[in-house]
Design an enzyme around this catalytic site. Structure first.
Site, mmCIF file in Angstrom:
data_model
loop_
_atom_site.group_PDB
_atom_site.id
_atom_site.type_symbol
_atom_site.label_atom_id
_atom_site.label_comp_id
_atom_site.label_asym_id
_atom_site.label_seq_id
_atom_site.Cartn_x
_atom_site.Cartn_y
_atom_site.Cartn_z
ATOM 1 N N GLU A 263 0.837 -1.193 0.000
ATOM 2 C CA GLU A 263 0.000 0.000 0.000
ATOM 3 C C GLU A 263 0.872 1.244 0.000
ATOM 4 O OE1 GLU A 263 -3.124 0.158 2.884
ATOM 5 O OE2 GLU A 263 -3.915 -1.824 2.356
ATOM 6 N N HIS A 284 -8.175 1.374 0.513
ATOM 7 C CA HIS A 284 -8.193 1.359 1.986
ATOM 8 C C HIS A 284 -9.132 2.434 2.524
ATOM 9 C CE1 HIS A 284 -5.610 -0.139 5.546
ATOM 10 N NE2 HIS A 284 -6.786 0.272 6.000
#
Length: 314
Positions: A263, A284
């Protein structure tokens, strides 16, 4: 030098509350500027982060006066808890503040994945009429399996049951005698039994050595043909390569991923997902609605304020 450093986005009202009593630097770009973040640490007493700032090793070393870490969320895998504990630094997550947001994301994903009708806009505009192909499934009377049975999973279970779903869950840390099972009307199962019996799996566990790649090729192979997977918990709990293979082979009907092993998701890491029309990817964001952001920020500001005031003897 600031008393408080905030390295990721936070609601303005919570920032204003803290800045009334302490000097503060708020820059949501600091998470991507490690040198700048490190340079603010000499006198900082509080560090407030979300999930991307890695509070460990070198960063902790350049924050010698640190008294508290505020976590804008609940997952703690980006924070070295042992190192913080050794230095007497409390780590304060915003427990419960984004439960509703994540539960709603899971339910919304269930509707999209099972019904399978919401990606036809371009076809319709071009003059197609794919009515038969888009005959999807109803959520009602389907069986949802929850991996983990904590607060967010229970919020998800309540919403799923209200829609007429049967809900089962596995969680080795919630004993069979826990009243939550009966209170929520959820059946306890072991992991493999659950995978084999449900049409949808939603993950609600932290990322640990025990849960890393919990949903791997073996686990995916035990799931019913046509099942769907939703991961709004932590990247790394799902083996992304194995999931992509199962989707491409048609063994699964679909999946929704809000969290990733890398991420932000890079173009290189995302190659494995290209061409998969039965896959929903989001950045997210499951726990971040406007309302949840205000709640999470307010809880975090209160947690940090409490620790700093206690250390000051107020």
């Amino acid at each position: 030098m600031p008393d408080i450093v905030i390295s990721e986005f936070m609601d303005e009202a919570a920032i204003a509350d803290l800045s009334a009593d302490w000097s503060l630097v708020y820059d949501p770009e600091l998470v991507d500027s490690p040198e700048d973040l490190a340079g603010l640490g000499a006198e900082a007493r509080a560090l407030i982060v979300r999930n991307r700032t890695q509070v460990r090793g070198a960063l902790l070393e350049v924050y010698p006066a640190l008294e508290v870490v505020g976590r804008l969320g609940v997952g703690l895998d980006n924070i070295d808890l042992e190192a913080c504990r050794a230095r007497g630094i409390p780590v304060c997550p915003a427990t419960g503040a984004n439960d509703t947001a994540v539960a709603e994301y899971v339910i919304a994903s269930l509707f999209v994945l099972l019904r399978g009708t919401f990606g036809a806009t371009a076809e319709m505009i071009s003059g197609a009429w794919p009515r038969t192909r888009l005959m999807g499934l109803e959520v009602s009377r389907r069986k949802l399996g929850l991996v983990g049975f904590g607060a967010i999973a229970r919020e998800t279970a309540r919403r799923a049951k209200a829609l007429g779903m049967e809900v089962v869950a596995c969680d080795p840390f919630v004993p069979a005698g826990d009243p939550a099972w009966g209170r929520e009307g959820v059946t306890q199962m072991n992991f493999d039994e659950m995978l084999e019996s449900v049409e949808a799996v939603s993950l609600h566990v932290p990322l640990t050595e025990a849960t890393r790649h919990l949903i791997d090729k073996r686990a995916l192979g035990r799931m019913r043909p046509g099942a769907v997977v939703i991961n709004a918990a932590r990247g790394g709990v799902v083996d992304e390569a194995a999931l992509a293979e199962a989707l491409r082979a048609g063994r699964l009907a679909g999946a929704a991923l809000d969290v990733f092993e890398t991420e932000p998701l890079t173009a290189e890491a995302g190659v494995r997902f290209r061409g998969l029309e039965n896959l929903i990817l989001t950045p997210h964001i499951a726990g971040v609605t406007q309302e949840a952001n205000r709640r999470v920020s307010a809880v975090t500001a209160r947690n940090v304020r409490r620790v700093l005031e206690e250390r000051e003897g107020r």
